[in-house]
Design an enzyme around this catalytic site. Structure first.
Site, PDB file in Angstrom:
ATOM      1  N   ARG A 230       0.835  -1.195   0.000  1.00 48.65           N
ATOM      2  CA  ARG A 230       0.000   0.000   0.000  1.00 48.65           C
ATOM      3  C   ARG A 230       0.877   1.254   0.000  1.00 48.65           C
ATOM      4  O   ARG A 230       1.912   1.310   0.678  1.00 48.65           O
ATOM      5  CB  ARG A 230      -0.911   0.043   1.235  1.00 48.65           C
ATOM      6  CG  ARG A 230      -2.044  -0.970   1.218  1.00 48.65           C
ATOM      7  CD  ARG A 230      -3.061  -0.683   0.130  1.00 48.65           C
ATOM      8  NE  ARG A 230      -4.231  -1.540   0.205  1.00 48.65           N
ATOM      9  CZ  ARG A 230      -4.332  -2.740  -0.335  1.00 48.65           C
ATOM     10  NH1 ARG A 230      -3.283  -3.250  -0.982  1.00 48.65           N
ATOM     11  NH2 ARG A 230      -5.448  -3.438  -0.228  1.00 48.65           N
ATOM     12  N   ASP A 254       2.749  -0.489  -7.185  1.00 48.43           N
ATOM     13  CA  ASP A 254       1.467  -1.048  -7.622  1.00 48.43           C
ATOM     14  C   ASP A 254       0.283  -0.460  -6.870  1.00 48.43           C
ATOM     15  O   ASP A 254      -0.822  -0.992  -6.960  1.00 48.43           O
ATOM     16  CB  ASP A 254       1.488  -2.578  -7.453  1.00 48.43           C
ATOM     17  CG  ASP A 254       0.240  -3.241  -8.033  1.00 48.43           C
ATOM     18  OD1 ASP A 254      -0.113  -2.912  -9.177  1.00 48.43           O
ATOM     19  OD2 ASP A 254      -0.383  -4.071  -7.338  1.00 48.43           O
ATOM     20  N   GLU A 259      -6.177   5.242  -5.015  1.00 53.81           N
ATOM     21  CA  GLU A 259      -6.205   4.273  -6.118  1.00 53.81           C
ATOM     22  C   GLU A 259      -5.847   4.852  -7.486  1.00 53.81           C
ATOM     23  O   GLU A 259      -6.024   4.196  -8.505  1.00 53.81           O
ATOM     24  CB  GLU A 259      -7.589   3.579  -6.218  1.00 53.81           C
ATOM     25  CG  GLU A 259      -7.997   2.823  -4.980  1.00 53.81           C
ATOM     26  CD  GLU A 259      -7.116   1.610  -4.704  1.00 53.81           C
ATOM     27  OE1 GLU A 259      -6.517   1.074  -5.643  1.00 53.81           O
ATOM     28  OE2 GLU A 259      -7.025   1.205  -3.524  1.00 53.81           O
ATOM     29  N   HIS A 278      -2.630  -1.155  -9.025  1.00 55.58           N
ATOM     30  CA  HIS A 278      -3.151  -2.050  -7.987  1.00 55.58           C
ATOM     31  C   HIS A 278      -3.692  -3.342  -8.594  1.00 55.58           C
ATOM     32  O   HIS A 278      -4.840  -3.738  -8.340  1.00 55.58           O
ATOM     33  CB  HIS A 278      -4.246  -1.347  -7.176  1.00 55.58           C
ATOM     34  CG  HIS A 278      -4.493  -1.986  -5.838  1.00 55.58           C
ATOM     35  ND1 HIS A 278      -5.481  -1.527  -4.979  1.00 55.58           N
ATOM     36  CD2 HIS A 278      -3.913  -3.040  -5.215  1.00 55.58           C
ATOM     37  CE1 HIS A 278      -5.480  -2.289  -3.891  1.00 55.58           C
ATOM     38  NE2 HIS A 278      -4.547  -3.207  -4.021  1.00 55.58           N
TER      39      HIS A 278
END
Length: 321
Positions: A230, A254, A259, A278
């Site tokens: 995260r 990632d 987001e 993600h």
């Protein structure tokens, strides 16, 4: 069932219960139920078991006499576990269901940013193989991974899956994790030794902002930085500074707060950074694995046995409604 499921585990679920399957991820636009919306849907379907991934499970959901709640997450943070426990409802979860998928993405990002695969691909597509009178061999020389040291911050399911893959590439792997006795390095020791630093910790009060300017400064010059966990684990501004200064030679990321990443963000213009949206856990295997875990645990629950993956086993001391 609003979580994406497939494979043998999904077939087993269909044998165990009457399934209403409506995965959130297949909706356009995407649909994520709030607790009241989910309660309305449960009532409309007359369901007594709910399997969710993104929907919020709290308050009114616990008033519906559910026999079980399953969250297809390693950390069922979309469920008010205390509320479910107070209502006597077992909460199942799926730890490690995407560990192999995220581990493979970590390796993919590592190769992509150290071998500059995206830049090389762009040169081929643009007809610039011999850009500025050079040959690709000159522009894309890189160090091999074998013999380097990788430092893993977090040695849970994903960290362990990354560890053996990196070892298989001939790397020395060290780790920091205060909850795993196999991780014997302090953070400062890890930064001093690691050529690659890869984050695999959950976000908590202790880990949010764990990697900031001080920590980047303590890393080895030319370190490769990876985060398939995260973005909240690191200070993005500090990472940008470290990349600009050369302290960090390359990065693979990632996840981003919220987001997404603005198109004018400094990271977007950096050729030594690989950015993915993600997708580390986005494999068919993850959906099959979480379906199998839920099916096996639901079968155990319905036959009076203890599920392997239950957040609140204390509710099993009472008769399940």
């Amino acid at each position: 069932m609003t979580a994406p499921l497939r494979g043998d585990g999904f077939d087993k679920l269909r044998r165990l219960v009457d399934v209403v399957y409506d995965p959130w991820i297949d909706q356009r636009p995407l649909r994520i139920y709030g607790a009241e919306q989910l309660a309305e849907r449960i009532s409309a379907e007359r369901a007594d078991v709910v399997v969710v991934e993104a929907d919020s499970v709290s308050g009114p959901v616990f008033e519906l006499g559910l026999r079980a709640i399953a969250s297809t997450r390693g950390d069922p943070n979309n469920v008010d576990v205390a509320g479910a426990t107070a209502a006597g409802i077992p909460v199942l979860f799926t730890p490690g269901r995407n560990a192999d998928a995220v581990a493979e993405m970590t390796i993919a990002l590592l190769f992509a940013c150290t071998r500059r695969l995206l830049t090389a691909d762009a040169d081929v597509r643009a007809g610039e193989v011999f850009r500025d009178g050079t040959i690709p061999y000159q522009r894309f020389r890189a160090a091999e991974l074998a013999g380097l040291t990788a430092g893993l911050v977090g040695l849970g399911a994903v960290g362990r899956a990354v560890k053996w893959r990196l070892a298989g590439l001939g790397m020395r792997v060290i780790a920091h994790d205060p909850y795993n006795d196999e991780a014997r390095h302090g953070l400062d020791e890890l930064f001093a030794e690691a050529d690659i630093v890869s984050l695999h910790a959950p976000v908590s009060d202790d880990t949010a902002g764990l990697i900031g300017a001080k920590q980047f400064a303590a890393m080895r010059d030319g370190v490769v930085f990876l985060n398939t966990a995260r973005a909240q684990l690191h200070d993005t501004d500090a990472l940008v500074h470290a990349l600009r200064s050369g302290k960090v030679a390359a990065a693979g990321l990632d996840h981003f707060v919220g987001e997404w990443l603005p198109v004018d963000h400094p990271l977007v213009g950096m050729p030594n950074v690989v950015l993915t949206p993600h997708i580390g856990g986005a494999t068919w295997n993850t959906e099959a694995r979480q379906a199998q875990m839920v099916a096996d645990d639901l079968e155990a629950l319905l036959t009076g046995r203890t599920p392997a993956h239950i957040v609140n086993p204390e509710v099993l001391r009472h008769e399940i409604r």
